[in-house]
Design a protein around this motif. Structure first.
Motif, PDB file in Angstrom:
ATOM      1  N   ARG A 291       0.859  -1.190   0.000  1.00  0.00           N
ATOM      2  CA  ARG A 291       0.000   0.000   0.000  1.00  0.00           C
ATOM      3  C   ARG A 291       0.892   1.236   0.000  1.00  0.00           C
ATOM      4  NH1 ARG A 291      -3.453  -0.018   5.103  1.00  0.00           N
ATOM      5  NH2 ARG A 291      -1.371   0.073   5.968  1.00  0.00           N
TER       6      ARG A 291
ATOM      7  N   THR B  69      -4.887   9.380  -0.759  1.00  0.00           N
ATOM      8  CA  THR B  69      -5.491   8.270  -1.488  1.00  0.00           C
ATOM      9  C   THR B  69      -4.572   7.060  -1.442  1.00  0.00           C
ATOM     10  OG1 THR B  69      -6.560   9.833  -2.979  1.00  0.00           O
ATOM     11  CG2 THR B  69      -6.398   7.557  -3.746  1.00  0.00           C
ATOM     12  N   ASN B  70      -5.132   5.912  -1.101  1.00  0.00           N
ATOM     13  CA  ASN B  70      -4.359   4.672  -1.097  1.00  0.00           C
ATOM     14  C   ASN B  70      -4.280   4.082  -2.498  1.00  0.00           C
ATOM     15  OD1 ASN B  70      -3.708   4.330   1.707  1.00  0.00           O
ATOM     16  ND2 ASN B  70      -5.842   3.801   2.074  1.00  0.00           N
ATOM     17  N   SER B  71      -3.076   3.681  -2.872  1.00  0.00           N
ATOM     18  CA  SER B  71      -2.827   2.902  -4.079  1.00  0.00           C
ATOM     19  C   SER B  71      -2.288   1.550  -3.613  1.00  0.00           C
ATOM     20  CB  SER B  71      -1.787   3.578  -4.971  1.00  0.00           C
ATOM     21  OG  SER B  71      -2.239   4.834  -5.407  1.00  0.00           O
ATOM     22  N   TYR B  72      -2.670   0.487  -4.309  1.00  0.00           N
ATOM     23  CA  TYR B  72      -2.297  -0.855  -3.875  1.00  0.00           C
ATOM     24  C   TYR B  72      -1.613  -1.619  -4.992  1.00  0.00           C
ATOM     25  CZ  TYR B  72      -5.642   0.069  -0.138  1.00  0.00           C
ATOM     26  OH  TYR B  72      -6.313   0.628   0.919  1.00  0.00           O
TER      27      TYR B  72
ATOM     28  N   LEU C   3      -2.122  -3.053 -10.048  1.00  0.00           N
ATOM     29  CA  LEU C   3      -2.129  -1.755  -9.383  1.00  0.00           C
ATOM     30  C   LEU C   3      -3.585  -1.322  -9.273  1.00  0.00           C
ATOM     31  CD1 LEU C   3      -0.995   0.956  -8.326  1.00  0.00           C
ATOM     32  CD2 LEU C   3      -0.633   1.620 -10.726  1.00  0.00           C
TER      33      LEU C   3
ATOM     34  N   ASP D 120      -6.186   1.591  -8.056  1.00  0.00           N
ATOM     35  CA  ASP D 120      -6.286   3.028  -7.808  1.00  0.00           C
ATOM     36  C   ASP D 120      -4.916   3.705  -7.832  1.00  0.00           C
ATOM     37  OD1 ASP D 120      -9.022   3.135  -7.782  1.00  0.00           O
ATOM     38  OD2 ASP D 120      -9.200   3.031  -5.606  1.00  0.00           O
ATOM     39  N   PRO D 121      -4.413   3.982  -9.047  1.00  0.00           N
ATOM     40  CA  PRO D 121      -3.094   4.592  -9.156  1.00  0.00           C
ATOM     41  C   PRO D 121      -2.963   5.917  -8.418  1.00  0.00           C
ATOM     42  CG  PRO D 121      -4.157   4.426 -11.318  1.00  0.00           C
ATOM     43  CD  PRO D 121      -5.040   3.738 -10.334  1.00  0.00           C
ATOM     44  N   GLY D 122      -4.070   6.653  -8.250  1.00  0.00           N
ATOM     45  CA  GLY D 122      -4.020   7.884  -7.471  1.00  0.00           C
ATOM     46  C   GLY D 122      -4.044   9.128  -8.332  1.00  0.00           C
TER      47      GLY D 122
ATOM     48  N   HIS E 233       4.247  10.416  -7.051  1.00  0.00           N
ATOM     49  CA  HIS E 233       3.521   9.221  -6.613  1.00  0.00           C
ATOM     50  C   HIS E 233       3.768   8.070  -7.597  1.00  0.00           C
ATOM     51  CE1 HIS E 233       0.729   6.924  -4.281  1.00  0.00           C
ATOM     52  NE2 HIS E 233      -0.105   6.775  -5.302  1.00  0.00           N
TER      53      HIS E 233
ATOM     54  N   ILE F 193       5.334   4.397  -6.694  1.00  0.00           N
ATOM     55  CA  ILE F 193       4.719   3.121  -7.087  1.00  0.00           C
ATOM     56  C   ILE F 193       5.738   2.249  -7.811  1.00  0.00           C
ATOM     57  CG2 ILE F 193       3.018   2.074  -8.632  1.00  0.00           C
ATOM     58  CD1 ILE F 193       1.171   4.507  -7.933  1.00  0.00           C
TER      59      ILE F 193
ATOM     60  N   HIS G  29      -8.289   9.095  -7.673  1.00  0.00           N
ATOM     61  CA  HIS G  29      -8.139   7.649  -7.897  1.00  0.00           C
ATOM     62  C   HIS G  29      -7.696   7.337  -9.325  1.00  0.00           C
ATOM     63  CE1 HIS G  29      -9.908   6.059  -4.119  1.00  0.00           C
ATOM     64  NE2 HIS G  29     -10.299   7.321  -4.064  1.00  0.00           N
TER      65      HIS G  29
END
Length: 173
Positions: free
Chosen positions: A13, A27-30, A39, A41-43, A49, A53, A75
């Motif tokens: 995360r 915003t969380n990216s996973y 991936l 929600d890249p944000g 950011h 990632i 998102h």
């Protein structure tokens, strides 16, 4: 640059540096899986950011799929740049207006912004995901769940017993 944490095996995360009343701490990216990773929600459209990632990938890993829960800029904003950097396709329920009810279409038509502050009106995925559709990526499997409410095209993504809810559940608000 934000560093990824690993809340459980196979999941990393990253918190985008965009805190606000609507994003909480950000915003969380996973990143889900190992090797060929998804991936979620890249944000926001933020080169730092994206760099975070990409830095969270382990040697030999690559992003094979980019999934967007909904077309709010925090998102979906980075989706195109992430796709360009990785070659991974962007998947979502649809574009910014997909899944809207007739009532929401009428309401959005009255707003000069086209349907709400923060809407990424130019967002279009490379491919769409239907409710119940399953994606398999080797070390991971995700099931798309169409969950309109926060956004007409909102998706949650089930991963085993975990669910990535995008903004469908905003615990701080």
């Amino acid at each position: 640059m934000t560093k990824a944490d690993e809340p459980m095996d196979g999941l990393r995360r990253l918190l985008a540096p965009n805190p606000s009343p609507m994003t909480g701490r950000g915003t969380n990216s996973y990143l889900v899986g190992e090797g060929a990773v998804a991936l979620i929600d890249p944000g926001p459209d933020d080169p730092a950011h994206l760099a975070a990632i990409l830095a969270a990938l382990r040697p030999g890993e690559r992003i094979s799929h980019i999934l967007v829960t909904h077309a709010h800029r925090d998102h979906s904003g980075l989706a195109a740049a992430a796709s360009a950097a990785t070659g991974a396709p962007v998947l979502a329920f649809g574009g910014a207006t997909a899944g809207r009810s007739p009532l929401m279409e009428r309401l959005a038509g009255r707003e000069p912004s086209g349907g709400g502050e923060g809407t990424d009106t130019h967002f279009l995925p490379d491919a769409t995901l239907a409710d119940g559709e399953r994606l398999d990526g080797g070390s991971w499997s995700l099931t798309a769940l169409h969950t309109p409410g926060h956004f007409g095209s909102h998706l949650c993504l089930a991963w085993g017993h975990q669910v990535f809810s995008g903004d469908h559940v905003m615990g701080w608000s």
